[in-house]
Enzyme design. Structure first.
Site, PDB file in Angstrom:
ATOM      1  N   GLY A  94     -36.217  32.125  76.852  1.00 12.22           N
ATOM      2  CA  GLY A  94     -34.895  32.666  76.548  1.00 12.22           C
ATOM      3  C   GLY A  94     -33.837  32.215  77.527  1.00 12.22           C
ATOM      4  N   LYS A 125     -30.885  33.850  66.255  1.00  7.91           N
ATOM      5  CA  LYS A 125     -30.067  35.009  66.595  1.00  7.91           C
ATOM      6  C   LYS A 125     -30.403  36.135  65.614  1.00  7.91           C
ATOM      7  CE  LYS A 125     -26.431  36.871  68.580  1.00  7.91           C
ATOM      8  NZ  LYS A 125     -26.954  37.653  69.686  1.00  7.91           N
ATOM      9  N   GLY A 181     -38.441  35.903  81.324  1.00  6.91           N
ATOM     10  CA  GLY A 181     -38.222  35.139  82.556  1.00  6.91           C
ATOM     11  C   GLY A 181     -38.995  33.845  82.675  1.00  6.91           C
ATOM     12  N   ASN A 212     -36.601  43.086  64.996  1.00  6.54           N
ATOM     13  CA  ASN A 212     -36.030  43.449  66.288  1.00  6.54           C
ATOM     14  C   ASN A 212     -35.851  44.964  66.368  1.00  6.54           C
ATOM     15  OD1 ASN A 212     -34.482  43.768  68.580  1.00  6.54           O
ATOM     16  ND2 ASN A 212     -32.947  42.254  68.022  1.00  6.54           N
ATOM     17  N   ASN A 225     -34.952  36.455  63.279  1.00  2.00           N
ATOM     18  CA  ASN A 225     -34.930  37.778  63.901  1.00  2.00           C
ATOM     19  C   ASN A 225     -34.075  38.708  63.038  1.00  2.00           C
ATOM     20  OD1 ASN A 225     -33.722  39.892  65.838  1.00  2.00           O
ATOM     21  ND2 ASN A 225     -35.359  38.991  67.068  1.00  2.00           N
ATOM     22  N   CYS A 279     -33.346  46.046  70.446  1.00  2.00           N
ATOM     23  CA  CYS A 279     -32.094  45.636  71.077  1.00  2.00           C
ATOM     24  C   CYS A 279     -31.474  46.811  71.821  1.00  2.00           C
ATOM     25  CB  CYS A 279     -31.089  45.119  70.044  1.00  2.00           C
ATOM     26  SG  CYS A 279     -29.514  44.687  70.820  1.00  2.00           S
ATOM     27  N   GLY A 323     -34.299  37.013  82.434  1.00  2.00           N
ATOM     28  CA  GLY A 323     -34.415  35.992  83.468  1.00  2.00           C
ATOM     29  C   GLY A 323     -35.605  36.246  84.389  1.00  2.00           C
ATOM     30  N   LEU A 369     -25.426  42.096  69.153  1.00  2.00           N
ATOM     31  CA  LEU A 369     -25.915  41.572  67.870  1.00  2.00           C
ATOM     32  C   LEU A 369     -24.843  40.875  67.028  1.00  2.00           C
ATOM     33  CD1 LEU A 369     -28.364  44.395  66.636  1.00  2.00           C
ATOM     34  CD2 LEU A 369     -28.907  42.355  67.975  1.00  2.00           C
TER      35      LEU A 369
END
Lengths: 312, 265
Positions: free
Chosen positions: A274, A54, A253, A136, A108, A139, A226, A82
């Site tokens: 993911g 995370k 995905g 990251n 991350n 985001c 996805g 976050l």
């Protein structure tokens, strides 16, 4: 055991992401695998190529107001914001477990400001058991930082350069697809000292409840992930892989080994899984096994033979 | 907690839009505690993509069976309602933190709105056997009043309210609760309240229980992705002793059952 006896028939899944050696190219993606421990009860974490944690910020973050997720056609939107325990608690409470998992740990790193990225990276550098940092700069669910750093090549390069100055750890820049020229951003972070790039983070999206006349998410917009985004991700991975010398980690995905192969053919040296973790918590292991089966069927000795082998 | 393939043993429509599903899963049946849930994968394909969480309605540990009572509310539950007997379903469970049952106090008050009766039933059957229990069930109409016969035959005193007066009292379930708490106060008997239902109803139940200084546990619902505590998608706002005075907890992990006092409605 049997693996020793049949070693000749076991294809080599190991890969290198710059200076990082991974036992296989399948990583659990940031934000979908918590701090690793959440999946301990359902799988053997040591079979993973690695875990990307995370996102970690300097201070703990509570995250965005609910509703934080909504399902969309073959995908989902999230606006988690976050939420995380902050770097001090992460190092103290989460790293001991991660260190014991028998897999690579990639942390991350997120921030509201350049200084925050630098400070988090600096503190993580002193912590044993971390194999790399994933920066990251992508985001979409926070008002400051995140996407704002990853959408401009100069700013993206400045963040990576600043973090580069304070850590010896390998750096992976996680890129956003919400730009017109992702290859330009990738080239910029390469010049700034990134050891690899990972892409794509989520696409900005929105869902509306027409009956109530309201957005479906507390954060109004969110990040789409996805199977719905896989074609976009593949195109971007392919484009970036041709534009940079550093390794590319592909995601977006991926649900099965076939999807993972597509990303590797497009030039990814490794993949991150993911949203699939939410559907089947053992997706990552299924993908490792599926890759191994495919290599064996095709008589390939190493997964590296597939990387970038796309014939156009 | 197990990640397992279950088989649909039977499925029946109880009233329009409400179904009872019975799954074979010895592992889940054995481990499950009242208030916990199962996370079911409805289809192999990508649409709908995510699993759907369902409260465990009833278990038969000897036969290794798990029952779910659910309302058809969207694409996932519609597809589930069409599943034939014998089909295999991926199930993760039992998940979450269930009801805390104390042996003390003056009886148990179950408050359920509509399909919220589902986890309440497991609680009755599993832990309250032989103990004094009262169930207050509310719904919009007669069709939404479920399980009252089964509860009564299990020795539970049942009071019913419907919005339209088609069954039991005309009114809402919190009217029934108010009357019970008032009577309990006069008798100096302090019950413990277990509630499940729509959020607005739960907020009213929590406020009433606070006013009467009665402990109350609520079972919350949320959209959910992983069910394992990783995605943080099922966040609920709860009180916190540190600034800013609140934090988010996960319905799948710290919940779905929370102390009503903790929840910020």
């Amino acid at each position: 055991m049997s693996t020793v006896l049949s070693k000749k028939n076991v294809p080599d899944l190991s890969i290198e992401i710059g200076p990082i050696h991974l036992k296989n190219p399948v990583l659990a993606a940031s934000g979908t695998f918590g701090y690793g421990q959440e999946f301990e009860a359902v799988m053997d974490l040591s079979r993973l190529g690695g875990i990307v944690t995370k996102a970690i910020t300097l201070e703990p973050r509570l995250g965005n107001p609910p509703p934080r997720i909504v399902e969309t056609a073959s995908g989902m939107l999230n606006s988690i914001g976050l939420a995380n325990v902050g770097v001090a608690a992460f190092v103290r409470d989460k790293m001991p477990f991660l260190r014991s998992c028998g897999t690579a740990v990639i942390v991350n790193v997120a921030g509201r400001s350049m200084e925050e990225y630098v400070e988090v990276a600096r503190r993580l550098s002193d912590c044993p058991g971390i194999h790399a940092l994933e920066i990251n700069i992508s985001c979409p669910n926070v008002q400051e930082g995140g996407l704002a750093f990853g959408a401009d090549p100069k700013v993206a390069a400045a963040v990576i350069g600043a973090v580069r100055d304070v850590t010896q750890l390998p750096l992976i820049a996680k890129l956003t697809p919400n730009v017109t020229d992702i290859a330009g951003i990738a080239a910029a972070v390469q010049e700034a000292g990134a050891d690899a790039v990972s892409l794509i983070n989520t696409l900005v999206g929105m869902a509306i409840d027409a009956t109530r006349g309201r957005p479906e998410l507390g954060g109004v917009t969110g990040g789409l992930s996805g199977p719905a985004i896989k074609p976009v991700a593949l195109a971007m991975v392919w484009k970036v892989a041709q534009a940079v010398r550093i390794p590319v980690i592909g995601m977006g995905g991926i649900m099965n080994a076939g999807d993972a192969l597509e990303f590797m053919l497009a030039g990814a040296v490794a993949v991150q899984v993911g949203t699939a973790n939410f559907v089947d918590p053992t997706s990552t292991i299924r993908i490792v096994e599926g890759l191994e089966d495919t290599l064996r069927e095709r008589g390939m000795g190493s997964v590296k033979e597939i990387i970038g082998a796309l014939e156009v | 907690m197990t990640d397992t393939k279950t088989t649909i043993l039977h499925q029946e429509r109880i009233v329009p839009q409400i179904f009872r599903l019975c799954l074979s899963s010895p592992g889940i049946a054995q481990e499950a505690r009242p208030g916990q849930f199962v996370h079911l994968r409805i289809r192999e394909g990508t649409d709908p993509l995510l699993r759907r969480p369902f409260s465990i309605h009833r278990v038969d540990r000897e036969r290794g069976e798990v029952q779910v009572l659910y309302q058809v509310v969207g694409q996932g539950t519609r597809l589930l309602s069409r599943k034939p007997v014998g089909e295999r379903l991926d199930a993760l469970g039992p998940l979450g933190h269930g009801f805390e049952v104390s042996e003390e106090g003056g009886g148990v008050l179950l408050v359920a709105g509509g399909i919220g009766i589902a986890p309440r039933f497991f609680l009755c059957e599993d832990w309250l056997r032989g103990r004094a229990g009262t169930a207050l069930i509310g719904a919009r109409t007669r069709d939404g009043i479920l399980c009252h016969d089964l509860l009564r035959s299990g020795g539970v005193t049942v009071h019913i309210a419907t919005d339209d007066g088609s069954f039991g009292d005309r009114g809402v379930v919190t009217d029934l609760l108010n009357a019970q708490l008032e009577a309990g106060r006069e008798a100096s008997a302090s019950p413990i309240v277990y509630a499940c239902g729509p959020v607005a109803m739960l907020a009213s139940v929590a406020a009433l229980c606070r006013a009467y200084e009665v402990p109350c546990q609520v079972s919350l619902e949320s959209r959910m992705a992983c069910g394992l505590g990783a995605c943080l998608g099922c966040a609920v706002k709860v009180r916190s002793s540190v600034p800013p005075g609140y934090e988010y907890q996960r319905v799948c992990t710290e919940g779905p059952v929370f102390e009503a006092e903790e929840v910020i409605w």
